[in-house]
Design a protein around this motif. Structure first.
Motif, PDB file in Angstrom:
ATOM      1  N   UNK A   1      -2.133   9.238  13.617  1.00  0.00           N
ATOM      2  CA  UNK A   1      -1.122   8.450  12.918  1.00  0.00           C
ATOM      3  C   UNK A   1      -1.200   8.732  11.402  1.00  0.00           C
ATOM      4  N   UNK A   2      -2.343   9.096  10.771  1.00  0.00           N
ATOM      5  CA  UNK A   2      -2.653   9.445   9.643  1.00  0.00           C
ATOM      6  C   UNK A   2      -1.821  10.957   9.378  1.00  0.00           C
ATOM      7  N   UNK A   3      -2.012  11.797  10.156  1.00  0.00           N
ATOM      8  CA  UNK A   3      -1.377  13.041  10.162  1.00  0.00           C
ATOM      9  C   UNK A   3       0.295  12.958  10.203  1.00  0.00           C
TER      10      UNK A   3
ATOM     11  N   UNK B   1      -3.336  15.892   1.657  1.00  0.00           N
ATOM     12  CA  UNK B   1      -3.975  14.991   2.730  1.00  0.00           C
ATOM     13  C   UNK B   1      -3.580  15.087   4.324  1.00  0.00           C
ATOM     14  N   UNK B   2      -2.427  16.012   4.597  1.00  0.00           N
ATOM     15  CA  UNK B   2      -2.232  16.310   6.000  1.00  0.00           C
ATOM     16  C   UNK B   2      -3.388  17.164   6.337  1.00  0.00           C
ATOM     17  N   UNK B   3      -3.396  18.059   5.538  1.00  0.00           N
ATOM     18  CA  UNK B   3      -4.750  19.418   5.827  1.00  0.00           C
ATOM     19  C   UNK B   3      -5.987  18.671   6.276  1.00  0.00           C
ATOM     20  N   UNK B   4      -6.380  17.590   5.391  1.00  0.00           N
ATOM     21  CA  UNK B   4      -7.540  16.923   5.151  1.00  0.00           C
ATOM     22  C   UNK B   4      -7.542  16.049   6.663  1.00  0.00           C
ATOM     23  N   UNK B   5      -6.513  15.521   6.986  1.00  0.00           N
ATOM     24  CA  UNK B   5      -6.583  15.113   8.248  1.00  0.00           C
ATOM     25  C   UNK B   5      -6.723  15.773   9.567  1.00  0.00           C
ATOM     26  N   UNK B   6      -6.098  17.109   9.562  1.00  0.00           N
ATOM     27  CA  UNK B   6      -6.114  17.971  10.501  1.00  0.00           C
ATOM     28  C   UNK B   6      -7.673  18.420  10.523  1.00  0.00           C
ATOM     29  N   UNK B   7      -8.158  18.511   9.407  1.00  0.00           N
ATOM     30  CA  UNK B   7      -9.883  18.821   9.542  1.00  0.00           C
ATOM     31  C   UNK B   7     -10.590  17.845  10.434  1.00  0.00           C
ATOM     32  N   UNK B   8     -10.319  16.729  10.119  1.00  0.00           N
ATOM     33  CA  UNK B   8     -11.050  15.535  10.698  1.00  0.00           C
ATOM     34  C   UNK B   8     -10.836  15.520  12.037  1.00  0.00           C
ATOM     35  N   UNK B   9      -9.592  15.744  12.433  1.00  0.00           N
ATOM     36  CA  UNK B   9      -9.238  15.910  13.956  1.00  0.00           C
ATOM     37  C   UNK B   9      -9.737  16.971  14.755  1.00  0.00           C
ATOM     38  N   UNK B  10     -10.015  18.202  14.149  1.00  0.00           N
ATOM     39  CA  UNK B  10     -10.883  19.061  14.673  1.00  0.00           C
ATOM     40  C   UNK B  10     -12.241  18.598  14.670  1.00  0.00           C
ATOM     41  N   UNK B  11     -12.942  18.040  13.682  1.00  0.00           N
ATOM     42  CA  UNK B  11     -14.310  17.445  13.682  1.00  0.00           C
ATOM     43  C   UNK B  11     -14.416  16.392  14.964  1.00  0.00           C
ATOM     44  N   UNK B  12     -13.410  15.828  15.235  1.00  0.00           N
ATOM     45  CA  UNK B  12     -13.509  14.722  16.331  1.00  0.00           C
ATOM     46  C   UNK B  12     -13.650  15.630  17.691  1.00  0.00           C
ATOM     47  N   UNK B  13     -12.745  16.631  17.858  1.00  0.00           N
ATOM     48  CA  UNK B  13     -12.881  17.381  19.164  1.00  0.00           C
ATOM     49  C   UNK B  13     -14.269  18.037  19.221  1.00  0.00           C
ATOM     50  N   UNK B  14     -14.989  18.489  18.201  1.00  0.00           N
ATOM     51  CA  UNK B  14     -16.100  19.078  18.336  1.00  0.00           C
ATOM     52  C   UNK B  14     -17.278  17.995  18.618  1.00  0.00           C
ATOM     53  N   UNK B  15     -17.197  17.194  17.577  1.00  0.00           N
ATOM     54  CA  UNK B  15     -18.085  16.141  17.388  1.00  0.00           C
ATOM     55  C   UNK B  15     -18.334  15.244  18.613  1.00  0.00           C
ATOM     56  N   UNK B  16     -17.286  14.551  19.095  1.00  0.00           N
ATOM     57  CA  UNK B  16     -17.119  13.618  20.289  1.00  0.00           C
ATOM     58  C   UNK B  16     -16.959  14.123  21.551  1.00  0.00           C
ATOM     59  N   UNK B  17     -15.790  14.939  21.420  1.00  0.00           N
ATOM     60  CA  UNK B  17     -15.500  15.373  22.837  1.00  0.00           C
ATOM     61  C   UNK B  17     -16.112  16.810  23.222  1.00  0.00           C
TER      62      UNK B  17
ATOM     63  N   UNK C   1       0.888  -1.243  -0.166  1.00  0.00           N
ATOM     64  CA  UNK C   1       0.022  -0.076   0.020  1.00  0.00           C
ATOM     65  C   UNK C   1       1.031   1.284  -0.183  1.00  0.00           C
ATOM     66  N   UNK C   2       0.590   2.230  -0.746  1.00  0.00           N
ATOM     67  CA  UNK C   2       1.335   3.702  -1.034  1.00  0.00           C
ATOM     68  C   UNK C   2       0.950   4.329   0.344  1.00  0.00           C
ATOM     69  N   UNK C   3       1.787   5.404   0.601  1.00  0.00           N
ATOM     70  CA  UNK C   3       1.684   6.100   1.704  1.00  0.00           C
ATOM     71  C   UNK C   3       0.290   6.914   1.708  1.00  0.00           C
ATOM     72  N   UNK C   4       0.056   7.418   0.328  1.00  0.00           N
ATOM     73  CA  UNK C   4      -1.270   8.131   0.262  1.00  0.00           C
ATOM     74  C   UNK C   4      -2.392   7.366   0.549  1.00  0.00           C
ATOM     75  N   UNK C   5      -2.276   5.958  -0.006  1.00  0.00           N
ATOM     76  CA  UNK C   5      -3.393   5.087   0.374  1.00  0.00           C
ATOM     77  C   UNK C   5      -3.803   4.600   1.789  1.00  0.00           C
ATOM     78  N   UNK C   6      -2.291   4.339   2.383  1.00  0.00           N
ATOM     79  CA  UNK C   6      -2.631   4.449   3.998  1.00  0.00           C
ATOM     80  C   UNK C   6      -3.264   5.428   4.678  1.00  0.00           C
ATOM     81  N   UNK C   7      -2.613   6.619   4.479  1.00  0.00           N
ATOM     82  CA  UNK C   7      -3.346   7.911   5.084  1.00  0.00           C
ATOM     83  C   UNK C   7      -4.900   7.771   4.919  1.00  0.00           C
ATOM     84  N   UNK C   8      -5.395   7.484   3.428  1.00  0.00           N
ATOM     85  CA  UNK C   8      -6.718   7.427   3.366  1.00  0.00           C
ATOM     86  C   UNK C   8      -7.416   6.582   3.984  1.00  0.00           C
TER      87      UNK C   8
END
Length: 759
Positions: A108-110, A121-137, A77-84
């Motif tokens: 780990x993705x970041x 992809x790194x910035x996408x992961x950061x957006x998901x990270x922020x969403x977890x703080x708001x959505x779940x925490x 698996x490539x790094x890009x697909x692994x991050x996805x």
């Protein structure tokens, strides 16, 4: 917080997961896992975990594999697909309310994206990270801080060369920020962010994201009681999702519309949409949204007074929440069940579920549920006649409601407290409670009026724009109407021309078909079946007059009028008999006879050239016609020419080459061109040919007989019904000159007397 606001906040959280469908994966396994997120996050998690465990990450030496997403080798698996894959894992954990696992996956993705310089992809992961703080925490401050940092990185990143990628990141950041601000009741700030995000959305041309936007802003309007605006946005999102056949988004739109209609007390439509949403969540075993949907359906039934159905759905929702181990939601459902039992006057059950509610609320530290339970407990005690206890409980509940500034609970508590004082005959305190209730109610009404004023102003602006648009539409309609007329005229003319062209083509085709049929008929009618020569069929005396006339006209047109040539033309006729055609079938058989006769016909066609003509008169007789070129020559020359034709054909065939020829000219009477017609001329030729035939019986070789009237022969001599008899009389009287190949006297047969008896 009221039930409607709590419901809206949960929906905003769920909508935040829609952006997962905007991304396109070139790895089929990850694309499948991404598609399953909204319907089955558990299955999506299994797929990505299996993908990560069964393949190893490509090494840094494989430079060609670092930034590509297509993997022909199924062991790496490539790094890009692994991050996805890690991003999908984090989203799935977030939907399953497992924030620790979600944070672990996204971090780990970041890290992997940063190591391989995958900026987007790194910035996408950061957006998901922020969403977890708001959505779940529920850490809105941390989420907003992360979004601020992400915006700075997007603006300062030089690696993002693709404009569309930048716009997508900025759009996703704005949407997350707008949802957070909306959940924090910063209504105006949220609307500004939604408006700015919409400008980015127009350039993305992504119908899936357009549905997400309509549902998100519709839910924002619903959370802040702008029901008309919410209805417009939610209906747009609903029909767009139906058009795209996106069942997951259609289910969410149904749920939101049900919540909206429930708020507006349109219970039949609310129940219809909620039922459709519940069917989807139940089909895909989505316990969390299914529990919320069942609770909404139960609330609708409760407000309709259908308490038994409400209890059934509350209990079903409670089963789902117990499986999810969410005590706060279980406490809320038990409180609702206690309220329904109270309305059914089942006080023991009400007390039982209130005790369970208080216990769970205490464990979770939910002050709002404890306050609601306390006020409901006071109402129960009042109905059971425990007035003193009810007053004490209600007063404590009102103090707690005032601390949380929950207006609806304060209204409910003051109303129940007034009833309790009145029940105790303490009318003064009952009046004070009633006045406090009225003051709170007026405050609520003022807030509602203010909201209605804002909605009215928005409607006014929309109406003004609508009027302006109507004027523009009217002008456009006039232009379209004129254009429509021109278009209709043009279409009519084109259709008329097409129809005319089709008719002409049809007529041409029919004419061609008829012409072809006519040619075939001519060929069949005027061609002898065996020799292939033109077949003389002009003797139509026995036909009716009308048919005879039309037949004669047609045949003369086709044959060039055998006799009725211009008067300046003089014709010589030769009717010759070929005896071998009579005996060829007997000697050589039918098939060979047919071949020889066909060859003879083809031979004569080639040898006889225009303007001379040749017709197959009968089985062994042929009529030859030529113009006046030989009229000054002796008849013997024509006879010799015909004999040469036969000799050339029968050469080396051992076939009898004899022929019998009868000849005459037209006009037969030089002084009377029209005295003898075609039938009579043929009779003269037959008589001459028969004479040649009789001579041939006595003498060997070919024979010919030529008949011609003298210059002074009067037409009256031939004005008879029997041309043969008139011709013989002319011979006897010296009016008809006879030339022959024999010197012996010809005996003319007097068979003309019996001609009229032949039928």
């Amino acid at each position: 917080m009221s039930f409607s606001r709590w419901l809206c906040s949960l929906l905003l959280v769920f909508i935040a997961s829609f952006s997962v469908q905007a991304k396109i994966y070139t790895t089929p396994i990850l694309a499948e896992a991404n598609d399953l997120l909204l319907t089955s996050p558990e299955q999506s998690l299994k797929i990505t975990q299996r993908y990560l465990s069964q393949r190893h990450l490509s090494t840094p030496k494989e430079v060609s594999r670092v930034h590509i997403n297509e993997e022909a080798d199924h062991t790496i698996r490539t790094p890009l697909s692994t991050v996805n894959a890690l991003q999908i894992n984090a989203r799935a954990y977030s939907l399953l309310n497992q924030p620790d696992n979600a944070l672990k996956s996204i971090k780990e993705a970041e890290k992997l994206a940063l190591e391989n310089e995958l900026t987007f992809t790194h910035l996408e992961s950061r957006l998901i990270h922020a969403n977890i703080y708001w959505n779940n925490l529920k850490n809105s401050a941390r989420a907003l801080a992360m979004l601020n940092q992400i915006d700075k990185e997007i603006e300062g990143s030089e690696a993002l060369n693709l404009t569309n990628q930048v716009k997508r990141l900025q759009y996703q950041s704005l949407m997350q920020r707008a949802r957070v601000e909306s959940s924090l009741n910063n209504e105006s700030e949220a609307e500004k962010l939604f408006s700015k995000a919409k400008r980015y959305l127009m350039s993305l041309e992504d119908k899936g994201e357009l549905i997400n936007f309509q549902l998100a802003i519709g839910q924002h309007y619903l959370a802040h009681d702008h029901f008309d605006l919410a209805l417009d946005s939610l209906l747009s999102g609903y029909w767009l999702s139906v058009e795209q056949d996106d069942q997951a988004k259609t289910a969410i739109a149904n749920y939101q519309l049900a919540a909206l209609f429930e708020e507006r007390k349109v219970f039949d439509k609310a129940l219809e949409h909620a039922t459709q949403a519940g069917e989807f969540f139940e089909h895909y075993n989505r316990a969390k949204p299914l529990a919320k949907t069942l609770e909404l359906i139960a609330s609708i039934y409760e407000q309709q007074g259908r308490f038994n159905l409400a209890l059934v759905h509350y209990f079903n929702a409670l089963d789902q929440e117990n499986q999810l181990h969410r005590n706060i939601r279980s406490a809320r459902l038990r409180l609702n069940i206690a309220r329904v039992y109270l309305q059914l006057y089942n006080y023991p059950k009400t007390e039982q579920y209130l005790n369970h509610t208080r216990m769970l609320a205490t464990q979770t530290g939910d002050d709002e549920i404890q306050t609601e339970a306390q006020i409901l407990q006071g109402q129960l005690e009042r109905l059971e006649g425990k007035t003193e206890q009810a007053i004490s409980t209600l007063q404590a509940g009102l103090i707690a409601a005032s601390r949380t500034n929950n207006l609806s609970l304060q209204l409910q508590g003051e109303m129940e407290l007034s009833k309790a004082f009145e029940q105790q005959t303490d009318y003064y305190n009952a009046l004070l409670s009633q006045r406090r209730y009225e003051q709170l109610f007026n405050t609520q009404q003022q807030a509602q009026v203010k909201s209605n004023v804002e909605v009215f102003k928005q409607q006014q602006r929309m109406l003004e724009r609508s009027l302006h648009l109507e004027e523009m539409e009217r002008q456009q309609f006039e232009s379209e109407k004129a254009l429509y007329k021109q278009k209709n005229i043009t279409i009519f003319l084109i259709c008329f021309l097409l129809v005319t062209l089709i008719v002409l083509l049809r007529r041409h085709r029919v004419a061609s078909q008829l012409q072809g049929r006519l040619l075939r008929l001519r060929s069949e009618f005027y061609t002898h079946p065996r020799s292939g020569l033109r077949n003389l069929r002009m003797l139509t005396v026995k036909l009716p007059n009308s048919l005879q006339q039309s037949s004669a006209h047609f045949e003369q047109w086709h044959l060039g009028e055998i006799i009725n040539e211009p008067l300046s033309d003089r014709l010589r006729f030769a009717l010759f008999e070929v005896p071998f055609l009579k005996h060829i079938y007997l000697k050589h058989g039918y098939q060979q006879g047919l071949d020889i006769e066909r060859q003879f016909g083809e031979y004569l066609k080639k040898q006889v050239c225009g303007p001379a003509r040749l017709y197959h008169f009968s089985d062994a007789m042929f009529l030859y016609i030529e113009p006046n070129s030989r009229l000054d020559t002796a008849p013997e020359q024509l006879a010799n020419s015909l004999q040469q034709l036969i000799d050339s054909f029968v050469e080396h065939k051992y076939i009898d080459n004899r022929i019998r020829i009868g000849m005459a000219e037209y006009p037969f009477l030089p002084r009377a061109y029209t005295a003898i017609n075609d039938h009579e001329l043929l009779d003269i030729l037959l008589m001459a040919t028969n004479a040649a035939r009789e001579v041939s019986k006595k003498e060997s070789g070919s024979q010919w007989v030529h008949l011609s009237a003298i210059e002074a022969a009067p037409a009256a001599s031939f004005a008879s019904d029997n041309i043969r008899l008139a011709c013989i009389q002319g011979i006897n009287n010296g009016l008809v000159k006879v030339q022959s190949s024999t010197i012996t006297e010809i005996a003319w047969n007097n068979d003309h007397d019996s001609d009229k008896n032949i039928s």
